[in-house]
Design an enzyme around this catalytic site. Structure first.
Site, PDB file in Angstrom:
ATOM      1  N   HIS A 157       0.829  -1.207   0.000  1.00 19.56           N
ATOM      2  CA  HIS A 157       0.000   0.000   0.000  1.00 19.56           C
ATOM      3  C   HIS A 157       0.866   1.262   0.000  1.00 19.56           C
ATOM      4  CE1 HIS A 157      -3.340  -2.656   0.815  1.00 19.56           C
ATOM      5  NE2 HIS A 157      -4.184  -1.643   0.893  1.00 19.56           N
TER       6      HIS A 157
ATOM      7  N   HIS B 283       1.083  -3.750   9.331  1.00 19.59           N
ATOM      8  CA  HIS B 283       2.458  -3.608   8.860  1.00 19.59           C
ATOM      9  C   HIS B 283       3.350  -3.131   9.984  1.00 19.59           C
ATOM     10  CE1 HIS B 283       2.759  -4.494   4.614  1.00 19.59           C
ATOM     11  NE2 HIS B 283       1.658  -3.807   4.359  1.00 19.59           N
TER      12      HIS B 283
END
Length: 249
Positions: A157, A206
């Site tokens: 992302h 993440h």
């Protein structure tokens, strides 16, 4: 017949213009090198496990100590983070890219449309290859606030939002008026990229170093594409700024 003489200041202005062009190209090359170096440095540190303490500290700071499934802040902030993080998904970025490519084709900018598709599509491919190569597991320190299916390093992302939004921002800057409009376009592209990356850490999917590496790699790729775009434009392979091709009739 003698040619029209140039004003005395013309040679100096030409030299100044060429000097600015060379300095801009040099700055872009150095920025690409810095991005790639940053990515390589982070990759080495992550592989050796030297970033684990930093990653754990940031993730835990963003969670309620009494309930690690609860990100800090009001409930609406978590919902907003889910909305923001979608701006860096493959689905949204593919849709935005196809919409821009379609617009460029309809505007007669066929070369720019092809370049945009290759630049962003290539970035997606590079991101996928890097994820497979490093195969870093997702954080298991806190529960994930959204579903994830791929490896963790680098953040897709973060990297793809940098690739897509910075590349599209560079295209808009080519046709935007000089001054504050260009700055506005660049600022929006950078802000969007930063918000997407931060949302990935906030949602617990993440490690922070995944996002930092994604930003470095994505920015480096976008700047490299910008250099190529300008080189192609100077050779006439891509439409000049603000001058669309006439569609075939």
């Amino acid at each position: 017949m003698r040619g029209i003489p140039l004003p005395p200041a013309a040679p100096g202005r030409l030299r100044d213009f060429l000097a600015r062009q060379e300095l801009g190209a040099l700055a872009a090359v150095l920025a690409v090198a810095a991005g790639l170096f940053g990515f390589a440095k982070l990759a080495a540190e992550v592989t050796e496990g030297d970033t684990l303490a930093f990653d754990r500290h940031i993730l835990l700071t963003l969670r309620n100590p009494a309930d690690l499934s609860d990100p800090v802040g009001p409930r609406w902030l978590e919902e907003a983070a889910r909305d923001v993080t979608a701006l860096g998904s493959h689905v949204i970025l593919t849709y935005v890219t196809l919409a821009v490519v379609g617009f460029l084709l309809l505007s007669g900018r066929r070369a720019s449309a092809l370049f945009t598709a290759l630049a962003i599509g290539g970035g997606m491919l590079v991101s996928s290859v890097l994820k497979i190569g490093f195969a870093r597991p997702r954080p298991d320190l806190v529960p994930h606030a959204v579903e994830v299916y791929t490896a963790s390093f680098p953040s897709g992302h973060a990297m793809l939002s940098a690739v897509a939004y910075l590349t599209l921002g560079a295209l808009l800057m080519r046709v935007a008026p000089l001054g504050r409009t260009k700055f506005y376009v660049l600022a929006v592209a950078i802000l969007t990229t930063l918000m997407v990356g931060i949302s990935r850490v906030y949602l617990g999917v993440h490690w922070p170093t995944d996002v930092l590496a994604g930003w470095c790699g994505g920015a480096g790729w976008a700047l490299l594409c910008w250099i190529v775009l300008n080189a192609l434009q100077r050779r006439g392979a891509v439409e000049p700024k603000g001058t669309p091709e006439e569609p075939a009739g």
